[in-house]
Design an enzyme around this catalytic site. Structure first.
Site, mmCIF file in Angstrom:
data_model
loop_
_atom_site.group_PDB
_atom_site.id
_atom_site.type_symbol
_atom_site.label_atom_id
_atom_site.label_comp_id
_atom_site.label_asym_id
_atom_site.label_seq_id
_atom_site.Cartn_x
_atom_site.Cartn_y
_atom_site.Cartn_z
ATOM 1 N N LYS A 74 -3.523 -19.004 62.024
ATOM 2 C CA LYS A 74 -3.081 -20.156 62.832
ATOM 3 C C LYS A 74 -4.050 -21.322 62.610
ATOM 4 C CE LYS A 74 -1.671 -21.464 67.552
ATOM 5 N NZ LYS A 74 -1.486 -21.034 68.952
ATOM 6 N N SER A 149 3.129 -21.564 71.225
ATOM 7 C CA SER A 149 2.742 -22.506 70.211
ATOM 8 C C SER A 149 2.473 -21.881 68.849
ATOM 9 C CB SER A 149 1.481 -23.248 70.671
ATOM 10 O OG SER A 149 0.377 -22.347 70.733
ATOM 11 N N SER A 173 1.499 -18.110 74.181
ATOM 12 C CA SER A 173 1.760 -18.534 72.805
ATOM 13 C C SER A 173 1.696 -17.469 71.727
ATOM 14 C CB SER A 173 0.808 -19.660 72.419
ATOM 15 O OG SER A 173 1.260 -20.854 72.988
HETATM 16 N N1 GLN Z 1 3.649 -23.074 76.654
HETATM 17 C C1 GLN Z 1 2.369 -23.097 77.251
HETATM 18 C C2 GLN Z 1 1.793 -24.488 77.165
HETATM 19 O O1 GLN Z 1 2.434 -25.310 76.639
HETATM 20 C C3 GLN Z 1 1.450 -22.072 76.611
HETATM 21 C C4 GLN Z 1 0.904 -22.493 75.314
HETATM 22 C C5 GLN Z 1 -0.125 -21.553 74.776
HETATM 23 O O2 GLN Z 1 -0.183 -20.374 75.161
HETATM 24 N N2 GLN Z 1 -0.976 -22.067 73.906
HETATM 25 O O3 GLN Z 1 0.722 -24.754 77.602
#
Ligand code: GLN
Length: 480
Positions: A74, A149, A173
């Site tokens: 990532k 994400s 995410s």
């Molecule tokens: N969807 C959540 C956010 O937008 C979690 C994102 C994540 O786990 N990085 O913050």
């Protein structure tokens, strides 16, 4: 070849059925032909050098299970000498001068990094539509989101563009894109994996983890990623067991808790029926099911969407156009430099979160928002503490729906609702997993497992036993 797991490919490398150089070329070729937009940077040259080095180790009889296995990293993990963008225009020109601890650990396993996976900008998002580098497509249906994400990581594993991938999970995410792309994703206990060199979003919630085809592969990658790190003051001094050791334990007598709040209004019927069918499968394997209650989980969304923006507004203040990252043209003074660099380089969602966070932390509002959210966070943890006195593991859905259409969710609050079942585990710091559990509308559905602190071995054991009885995790999307 791309259908094979780490375990199978490691055997093939050991038996000299193919070399790491051949394997790496094969995956690079697949990446170059793919139109999923799963990668921000493809590190072809570096990958070939690492593959050759891995082959040399194998020839010398000096290899481990991960030697020569190609993976996607990532783009939130700093990688020395390689662009590390976090999906943002702000870091489009940033080549990291050092390795994150996770990158360092994976390098010392002689893995082959194929490239840096696409992601929502600074890991803020639930659909991977917030990347400066464009949206990622779901390999099961290219008109759908892959989840966010870590959407590039999930799409890459699901489409066979890499054997596994790394991800990070601040509020879901790893689990949510794993669920929507039909792969196995694990978010460990907070503190299990070092955050050093992992670009910070919300420091008290961020945790890295493996995204793989199977639970067995997940255990192997977690072995490589986990451990105390003196460079991260929040990494825990807790021994790292061999996560592959207990995979074959029987789960007879396991008590599964189903939180009634996870099966109420808002959950798609088709998702609920796949989840319940998976729970039935566990009952057949000798588990018992009990209803539990997590009454404060109703506050997970408002709590998270105060805590995470507050922490991000602080973390992202370092990106000011002065030291590194994007700088606007011809600033007329220092204030103009800050203002225009940040306005021109951050995307809408990131700006929204910075503004919410700065507002909630400001004098006069701190007690009403941040302090209140911290208190609610405690209540959410206490609910889990109570539940784990009665059950061994909690199960439920990962996401309320299957993957939705790209571009279909326009207002931020509706997007935040996608996180309803994943946020609580982050707020409490607990480990969680998503495992493939069925299909609805020709799209994958994941089952979420949430365990007590440091119970990764048990979660992996439960997931592996399920994967011995079912074949959801072996399903592959049509050739992309
Ligand atoms: N969807 C959540 C956010 O937008 C979690 C994102 C994540 O786990 N990085 O913050």
């Amino acid at each position: 070849m791309h259908k094979k797991t780490i375990v199978e490919l490691a055997q093939g490398l050991k038996d000299r059925e193919f070399s790491s150089v051949e394997l790496t070329k094969y995956y690079l070729d697949r990446i170059n032909k793919s139109d999923l937009n799963a990668f921000i940077t493809v590190t072809d040259d570096l990958a070939m050098i690492q593959a050759q080095a891995a082959d040399d180790k194998i020839a010398a009889g000096d290899s481990g299970i991960l030697t020569g296995i190609p993976y996607a990293h990532k783009d939130i993990f700093c990688t020395k000498g390689v662009k590390t963008s976090a999906g943002s225009k702000m870091l489009d020109n940033f080549v990291s001068p050092y390795d994150a601890t996770v990158s360092h650990k994976l390098n010392s396993e002689d893995l082959v990094m194929l490239g840096k996976a696409n992601m929502d900008e600074f890991a803020m998002g639930s659909s991977n539509e917030n990347s400066y580098y464009g949206e990622v497509k779901n390999p099961w249906n290219k008109t759908k989101i892959p989840g966010g994400s870590s959407g590039g990581s999930a799409a890459s594993v699901a489409a066979g563009l890499s054997v596994f991938a790394t991800g990070t999970d601040t509020g879901g995410s790893i689990r949510q894109p794993s669920s929507l792309c039909g792969i196995t994703g694990l978010k460990p206990t907070y503190g299990r994996i070092s955050r050093y060199g992992m670009i910070a979003y919300a420091s008290s919630l961020d945790q890295a983890g493996p995204m793989t085809k199977t639970a067995q592969d997940s255990a192997i990658v977690l072995n490589a990623m986990a451990g105390f790190d003196e460079k991260d003051s929040t990494s825990a001094q807790v021994d790292v067991p061999d996560y592959t050791a207990n995979l074959n334990n029987s789960i007879e007598g396991l008590t599964i808790g189903l939180p009634k709040e996870f099966f109420s209004e808002g959950l798609d019927d088709v998702v609920a029926s796949s989840v319940m069918a998976a729970v039935k499968e566990f009952e057949k394997m000798g588990a018992t099911v009990k209803e539990v209650s997590l009454p404060n989980s109703a506050y997970a969304i408002p709590t998270y969407y105060i805590v995470a923006p507050c922490e991000c507004s602080s973390n992202l203040s370092r990106l000011d156009g002065v030291r590194y990252g994007y700088r606007c043209e011809d600033p007329k003074d220092l204030e103009d430099l800050y203002l225009r660099s940040r306005s021109e380089a951050f995307g809408d969602e990131v700006k929204r979160r910075i503004m919410i966070g700065a507002y909630a932390l400001s004098a006069g509002y701190y007690d009403a928002y941040y302090l209140k959210a911290q208190k609610t966070r405690h209540l959410i943890s206490d609910d889990f503490k109570k539940a784990f006195t009665e059950v061994d593991v909690i199960m439920g859905p990962v996401s309320p729906t299957t993957a939705f259409d790209l571009g279909s969710v326009k207002d931020p609050v509706s997007m935040y609702l996608a996180d309803i079942y994943t946020l609580s585990a982050n707020l409490a710091g607990l480990p969680g997993m998503s495992i493939p559990a069925g299909f609805a509308q020709n799209l994958p559905v994941g089952l979420q497992l949430i365990g007590d602190y440091w119970s990764e071995s048990k979660l992996l054991n439960i997931a592996h036993q399920f994967q011995l009885q079912t074949d959801w995790h072996t399903k592959e999307p049509q050739e992309n």
